[in-house]
Design an enzyme around this catalytic site. Sequence first.
Site, PDB file in Angstrom:
ATOM      1  N   HIS A 122       0.866  -1.185   0.000  1.00 26.31           N
ATOM      2  CA  HIS A 122       0.000   0.000   0.000  1.00 26.31           C
ATOM      3  C   HIS A 122       0.899   1.231   0.000  1.00 26.31           C
ATOM      4  O   HIS A 122       2.036   1.189   0.474  1.00 26.31           O
ATOM      5  CB  HIS A 122      -0.860  -0.041   1.267  1.00 26.31           C
ATOM      6  N   ASP A 199       2.573  -4.949   7.658  1.00 31.46           N
ATOM      7  CA  ASP A 199       1.335  -4.199   7.444  1.00 31.46           C
ATOM      8  C   ASP A 199       0.173  -5.172   7.595  1.00 31.46           C
ATOM      9  O   ASP A 199      -0.030  -6.058   6.768  1.00 31.46           O
ATOM     10  CB  ASP A 199       1.349  -3.589   6.040  1.00 31.46           C
ATOM     11  N   GLN A 202      -5.119  -5.618   6.263  1.00 31.62           N
ATOM     12  CA  GLN A 202      -6.043  -6.671   5.820  1.00 31.62           C
ATOM     13  C   GLN A 202      -5.826  -7.967   6.606  1.00 31.62           C
ATOM     14  O   GLN A 202      -6.765  -8.729   6.833  1.00 31.62           O
ATOM     15  CB  GLN A 202      -5.856  -6.938   4.326  1.00 31.62           C
ATOM     16  N   LYS A 225     -11.270  -0.968   9.481  1.00 36.71           N
ATOM     17  CA  LYS A 225     -11.388  -2.126   8.601  1.00 36.71           C
ATOM     18  C   LYS A 225     -11.862  -3.370   9.350  1.00 36.71           C
ATOM     19  O   LYS A 225     -12.163  -4.390   8.730  1.00 36.71           O
ATOM     20  CB  LYS A 225     -10.045  -2.407   7.916  1.00 36.71           C
ATOM     21  N   CYS A 365      -4.776   2.514  -3.959  1.00 33.93           N
ATOM     22  CA  CYS A 365      -3.672   3.001  -3.122  1.00 33.93           C
ATOM     23  C   CYS A 365      -2.489   2.043  -3.143  1.00 33.93           C
ATOM     24  O   CYS A 365      -1.761   1.897  -2.159  1.00 33.93           O
ATOM     25  CB  CYS A 365      -4.129   3.237  -1.683  1.00 33.93           C
TER      26      CYS A 365
END
Length: 407
Positions: A122, A199, A202, A225, A365
Amino acid sequence: MKSVQEIRDRFPALSKKVYGKPLVYFDNAATSQKPQEVIDFQTEMSSFENANIHRAVHKLSAEATDLYEQGRLAVQQFINAPGTENIIFTSGATAAANLVASSFGHAFLKSGDKVLVSESEHHSNIVPWQFVCEATGAELVVVRVNENGEVTPQAVAELLDESVKFVSVTHVSNVLGVVNDVKAIVDEVHSKGIPVMVDGAQGIVHTDVDVQNIGCDFYYFSGHKIYGPTGTGILYGKREMLEKLPPYMGGGDMVGSVSFEKTTYADLPLKFEAGTPNFIGAACYAKSLAFASQLKESAFVKEHEKRLMSLMDKGLMEIDGLNMPSSGSKNRTPVYSFTIEGVHPTDLAMLLDKMGIAVRSGLMCAEPLVKKYSDKGMLRASLLPYNTEEEAVYFIESLKRAVNMLR
């Protein structure tokens, strides 16, 4: 939880109509909807426990502080962090990535050093490192993904040498939905004595995250999220790493003592929490993660997600000219990005919107990764357990209809 309807009944937004049609919300990778208990808790705190935290001695402040710290405890337990001092509240995943890049980079990077990021990152895990590399003279090096869009431990290992000082990779691609073997990547990088950040924007949604098992030095994600409010984020860090890093911002709550000659800093985790935080949003982690835990522990939900993915996989593969780069990956989540020959993804998204279906189109993104596959961008449909099999079927039928209208 024993039915999809039982889940959906807790989400008021899912009863909304768009252009007179029931909303089919397939843009969950951008932001999830919030269950009623999170909305109610947010309203209750705004109404009755709205006072600045960690400062005053009055009861209202003490109540708000306690709820804020209960949110931190919920995060610690959800990701199996060693203690609450490992959990830093931020304004989102982007803020967490910037915190580490800036603090680590300015303290430890110099000309000739390298930072590794993957091709599937991202923008929030690319641009902050570019800032730091420009300031320090370090070099940003890219780990290429394989034919299925996966970041492999082998690809990372090939780039590791004495000049590499930091590695930062995504757990689950926000574009392709593939799950990278971050534990194996961390083990490989740690064998060279190099710190690793993951990261988890998700990953926190679609996998069971155990930061001690993964072994990473840092892991970050956003609250919005995973059924929580916007403007909230989490940075997990190993204590020894957080203690080494200088503060990212200065101001109230992160200080020990201030004089014009010298300032000392508060103990972890407050050392990195300057100013008045989004204490109401952060407190909501206690509710949003409790709900997420119910979903993750439900055998019904696990089977439901398998059926959803089976329907989506089968339906998408029936569309002539559709290309989904991650289709060959064996470890995917219900995040589908694809192109269809002869039609523009934004045109498709606009037609689907008129049919009541919310999807994402464009660069997601993650411009370097998306442009690897298409200069026009891609179409992304991302699902969560509150989505139904009927919605999946309707989406496929509507997509076919939209394609026929545009060709």
